[in-house]
Design a protein around this motif. Structure first.
Motif, PDB file in Angstrom:
ATOM      1  N   ASP A   1      55.869  48.556  47.311  1.00 34.92           N
ATOM      2  CA  ASP A   1      54.813  48.301  48.195  1.00 34.92           C
ATOM      3  C   ASP A   1      55.313  47.879  49.384  1.00 34.92           C
ATOM      4  N   ASP A   2      54.061  48.459  50.598  1.00 35.41           N
ATOM      5  CA  ASP A   2      54.231  48.535  52.304  1.00 35.41           C
ATOM      6  C   ASP A   2      54.749  47.815  52.109  1.00 35.41           C
ATOM      7  N   ARG A   3      55.458  46.870  53.242  1.00 33.98           N
ATOM      8  CA  ARG A   3      55.435  46.495  54.411  1.00 33.98           C
ATOM      9  C   ARG A   3      56.846  46.381  55.838  1.00 33.98           C
TER      10      ARG A   3
ATOM     11  N   GLU B   1      53.078  56.466  53.620  1.00 37.36           N
ATOM     12  CA  GLU B   1      52.022  54.682  53.082  1.00 37.36           C
ATOM     13  C   GLU B   1      51.162  56.014  52.818  1.00 37.36           C
TER      14      GLU B   1
ATOM     15  N   ALA C   1      47.657  54.309  49.242  1.00 40.21           N
ATOM     16  CA  ALA C   1      47.079  53.087  49.121  1.00 40.21           C
ATOM     17  C   ALA C   1      48.182  51.799  48.782  1.00 40.21           C
ATOM     18  N   GLY C   2      48.587  51.346  50.021  1.00 43.79           N
ATOM     19  CA  GLY C   2      49.016  50.605  49.284  1.00 43.79           C
ATOM     20  C   GLY C   2      50.285  50.419  49.471  1.00 43.79           C
ATOM     21  N   LYS C   3      51.002  51.707  48.351  1.00 41.65           N
ATOM     22  CA  LYS C   3      52.399  52.065  48.210  1.00 41.65           C
ATOM     23  C   LYS C   3      53.259  52.471  49.566  1.00 41.65           C
ATOM     24  N   PHE C   4      54.460  52.849  49.378  1.00 42.74           N
ATOM     25  CA  PHE C   4      55.315  53.322  50.577  1.00 42.74           C
ATOM     26  C   PHE C   4      56.133  54.153  49.334  1.00 42.74           C
TER      27      PHE C   4
END
Length: 172
Positions: A11-13, A38, A40-43
């Motif tokens: 998960d992207d953060r 990144e 669709a919200g994923k890294f």
């Protein structure tokens, strides 16, 4: 010296790259190349790492605890050196539709040309609506490959797909 290829997703953060880089550095690894993004919200990405042979197992094991942050898969790689061949580099832009990547990659496959790098995105078309598919491809070929025929085939398929294609021929 071993070459490792890491595939990563989470998960992207903030802090994901740093967490990965800290583990690599702590085990004497060297971050050689990467493609990270990144989506669709994923890294997600892929990283090439050089490490001493005696550190590979420890580095691989140290990457497992990142699973709460990033899922990391470790693969053995090899260093590939150009064979004196040539490459096609091309940009493609056209109305988005299903099958563009499949059609273009089939032409390359049929001419025994590999894809080293493919970057693509779909963007809003300026003035008039709709969506545009944009891609850049770097595709090396062996010295004996017929790049003129490959280029002609790419241009034919671009006409069928109704996309703009800008092909460049480079020596490796």
């Amino acid at each position: 010296m071993a070459t490792l290829v890491l595939t990563v997703i989470g998960d992207d953060r903030a802090g994901l790259v740093n967490a990965l880089a800290e583990v690599i550095a702590a085990h004497g690894g060297s971050w050689s190349r990467s493609e990270l993004a990144e989506l669709a919200g994923k890294f997600a990405g892929i990283v090439e790492v050089e490490a001493d042979d005696d550190q590979v197992a420890a580095l691989s094991g140290a990457l497992r605890p990142l699973a709460g942050l990033l899922d990391v898969a470790v693969h053995s790689g090899t260093t590939r050196h150009p064979s004196g061949g040539h490459a096609l580099t091309f940009d493609l832009v056209g109305n988005d539709r299903r099958g563009i990547v499949q059609e273009i990659s089939a032409v390359l496959r049929d001419h025994e040309i590999t894809i080293d790098r493919l970057t693509s995105e779909v963007v809003d078309a300026p003035m008039g609506g709709g969506r545009l598919f944009q891609a850049t491809v770097q595709a090396p070929a062996a010295a004996d490959a017929d790049l003129a025929e490959a280029r002609a085939a790419l241009e034919r398929i671009a006409g069928e797909l109704m996309v703009d294609l800008d092909v460049r021929h480079n020596a490796l």
